[in-house]
Write an enzyme that holds these catalytic residues in place. Sequence first.
Site, PDB file in Angstrom:
ATOM      1  N   ASP A   1      13.464 -53.797 -30.858  1.00  0.00           N
ATOM      2  CA  ASP A   1      14.195 -53.251 -31.992  1.00  0.00           C
ATOM      3  C   ASP A   1      14.588 -51.803 -31.645  1.00  0.00           C
ATOM      4  OD1 ASP A   1      15.460 -52.952 -34.395  1.00  0.00           O
ATOM      5  OD2 ASP A   1      13.758 -53.540 -35.632  1.00  0.00           O
TER       6      ASP A   1
HETATM    7  C1  BGC Z   1      16.509 -52.897 -37.570  1.00  0.00           C
HETATM    8  C2  BGC Z   1      17.000 -54.224 -37.016  1.00  0.00           C
HETATM    9  C3  BGC Z   1      18.439 -54.118 -36.587  1.00  0.00           C
HETATM   10  C4  BGC Z   1      18.585 -52.977 -35.604  1.00  0.00           C
HETATM   11  C5  BGC Z   1      19.987 -52.829 -35.055  1.00  0.00           C
HETATM   12  C6  BGC Z   1      16.867 -51.734 -36.690  1.00  0.00           C
HETATM   13  O1  BGC Z   1      16.638 -50.535 -37.332  1.00  0.00           O
HETATM   14  O2  BGC Z   1      15.115 -52.968 -37.765  1.00  0.00           O
HETATM   15  O3  BGC Z   1      16.833 -55.230 -37.968  1.00  0.00           O
HETATM   16  O4  BGC Z   1      18.861 -55.340 -36.044  1.00  0.00           O
HETATM   17  O5  BGC Z   1      18.207 -51.785 -36.245  1.00  0.00           O
HETATM   18  O6  BGC Z   1      20.870 -52.337 -35.964  1.00  0.00           O
END
Ligand code: BGC
Length: 743
Positions: A266
Site C-alpha cells: 500500500d
Molecule cells: C489506500 C489504498 C489505495 C492507495 C492508492 C492508500 O492510501 O490505503 O486503498 O489503493 O492509497 O491510492
Amino acid sequence: MAQETNNPYKTKVDSILKLMTLEEKLGQLNLPSSGDITTGASQSSNVAKNIEDGKVGGLFNIKTVAKIKEVQKIAMEKSRMKIPLLFGMDVIHGYETTFPIPLGLSASWDMELIEKTAQMAAQEATADGINWTFSPMTDISRDPRWGRVSEGSGEDVYLGSRIAEAMVKGYQGDDLTANNTMLACVKHFALYGAPEAGRDYNTVDMSKIRMYNEYLQPYRAAVDAGVASVMASFNEIDGVPATGNKWLLTDLLRDDWGFNGFVVTDYTGIEEMIYHGIGDFQEVSARALLAGSDMDMVSEGFLTTLKASYDEGKVSMADIDQAVGRILTAKYQIGLFDDPYKYCDVERPAKEIFTAENRAFARKVSAESMVLLKNESNLLPLKKNGTIALIGPLANNAVNMAGTWSVATKQEKSIPLLEGLKTVAGKNVKLLYAKGSNVDYDLEYEKRVTMFGKDIPRDGRSDSQLREEALAIAEKSDVIVAALGETAELSGESSSVTNLQIPQVQKDLLKTLLKTGKPVILVLFTGRPLAIVDENENVPAILNAWFPGSEAGLAIADVLFGDVNPSGKLTATFPMNVGQVPIFYNHKTTGRPLGNKEGQFQKFKSNYLDVRNEPLYPFGYGLSYTTFKYGNLTLSSNELDHNGSIKVSVEVTNSGDYDGKEVVQLYIRDVVGSVTRPVKELKGFQKILLKKGETKSVSFTISEDDLKFYNNALKFMAEPGAFQVFVGTDSNAELMQEFQLKK
Ligand code: BGC
C-alpha cells in the site's frame, strides 16, 4: 518460485530478465504516483525522467487516455528496455459513472448487479487508459468507527466472499487480454478492517482461529476467483507489518492458497515499517522483498536500497528476479507486450465513458442499494402531488453524492436530491427547498469532513436564521423530506470517529422540523452504520441512501415516489450506541448468555447495565413498501451424509400492496463443536421478485462443505452432530429446522 510452476510466459519473462541491468529490474518494482505529469508537458516532469531511465514499472493516479498515451510513449520510445508501464487507479465503485459506495452496493445483495458494476467500471477505466484497479477491498469490518467500513462489503464472511468473487469477475472478465478488462487487486491484505478502537492504521491483534474462520476468507475468495494482484495492508499481523510479513505474503498467500499473481504494497507501506519500528529504510525494504512484496507503491525503498542489500548479500538476484518476473508476467497477461497502446484509443472515452446507458444502469443500481429503515403508517411512498419541503445541508449538493474514493468521478456532475426530486416528481408537485443548517456547528470540523473539493459551502447566516427559513417552508408543505447525515469525507480513509451520531446541528434541525407536526421523512446519507436511536424513535420514515453515486438524486427520488420499491438490506449492524461496538450478528454465545429473549438486564450475565445487547438494526435488515410472510420451512431430510445434500425449502408470500423484491436469507448454527461456534452464520441468500399476493417456494441446498470451519489445529473440516437452519428476512430469522451431520 510459485510463478514458475504454471506460468505460460516463463520463457519470455526469463529472456527479458537476462537483458536487464539490476537498476532496470528494480525500476520494474517501482510504482510512483503520477506526481507532476500534465498533458503536453509530461516529457519534462521528474517522473518522465525516471521512466526514461527505466526506473518505473507502473504509475497510478494518472487520468485521461491522452496523458497515459504520452507517458506510455516515453517508456516505449525513450527507455532502453522498452517495457510498457502498468497504469493503476483506485476505481472503487465505478469510474466516471459512479455507483453507490461499496457498503451501499453490498446492501443490494445482488451478485449479478455487482459484477456488472465492476464490468462497467472496467469498460470506462480501460477506455481512459487504466489497466489495473486497486479493488476489490474485502476487509471485513465490525467497527463503524473505522471510516473505511464504507469501502467494504460489511461484516459478513459469506456475503463478503461472494461479493469479492463477483467484483474480480467483473473487472477481469474471462479474457484479461481484451481491451475492456483490467487487472484487479484485492486489498488490504490482511485484517485491515479490525484496527484497535476503530482508528485507521492502528494495530491489529487477532487470534489465528478468528483470522481463518472470519477475516481471511473474502481475500481467499478473490484469490480463488483468479485475482491478478494483492495489496498488502498497513497494519501488523502477529506483530509484523503485512508488507514485511513472510508468513502472510508467502506461506499463506502463495504456498497455501496458490496465489501466483503479484503483491503490491500500500501507499508508502515499506517506508512505514521504519515507523512501526522494525528497521531502517534499507532493512525494511529488503524485508518487504523477502516477505513477498513485489511492487513498491511510492516508498522507492526497492529502487533506492535493494542494490546495497544485494551487494551486501542480504537479498539475492533470484529474489529480485522473482518479483520482477511477476510484474512482467502481469504485463504479458494483459497483452501489453503485444500492444502497449491497447488501452490508448483516444476515440473511446467519448463513446464509452459516462454514457446515457451507463448512467441509467447506475441509477438502477443506486436504487437497489437503498435500505428502508423505518416506514410508520406507510408514509412512503410519496404521492406525486402536493407540496414537499426538501430541507438539509445534503439536499442540494452534487459534489458529495458520489461518496468517498471516487477519484475519477466528475463530482459536480452528480445529481443532487433537489434536482432528482424535481425530475421524478413531475408537474403536480410543488417543491420547496431550504438548506436548514450547516454540516456541523464546528467550522473546523466541517472543513475536515468536506475535503478534496467536496465542500458544502458554509452559509453565512446564523443557525437560527437557517432554521427559521426551513421552518417557513416546512409550514407551507404537506410533507418534509430531510436530507441529513454524513458528508462524503466523513467516511473513507483516515476518517475514523468516536461519535456515531448525525452531527448535532442537523439533529437540532430535525427536532425543529418534527415539532411542526408535519410528516417527516429522513433521507440519511452515510458511509457507515450510525447510531440513529433518536431518529428511529421520533421520525416516522427513514430511508438510508448511503452515498448513491453519480445518479444519486434520481435514484433517491425513484425510491421515495415508489417507482422503485426498496429492497436493500444492511450488511453491517447498526448499533444503539458507540459503546456496543464492535457489534455483529455472528457472535459467540459466551458462557453466560442472557436467559431471556426480551434482552432485559440480568446480573452476572454477558450484558450491559445501560443498554441492551441488541443492535438498533440487525445485519440483513431492511423494509419494503410491501410485506413478506415466511412459512413452511422444510428439510428434505434430517440427516446429512458426507457426500450428500439436504434441500431446504421455504414459502415466501408477498402479503402487502406492492410488487417487491426480498432477500431470503439462510443461516446455520453448529450446535456443538470442538471449539465454540457462532450463534448463526449466513450460508445462503436469494433475492427474489414477488408480485403482490404471490407466493414462491424458495430452496437452498446444504452440503457438508457449508458446515466446514477451521478447528483449533486450523484444520478445515465439518464435525458430525446437530445443526440448526434458520430462514428469514434478516439475521433475526426465527423459522428453524434441525438436522444431523452423520459420522
Ligand atoms: C489506500 C489504498 C489505495 C492507495 C492508492 C492508500 O492510501 O490505503 O486503498 O489503493 O492509497 O491510492
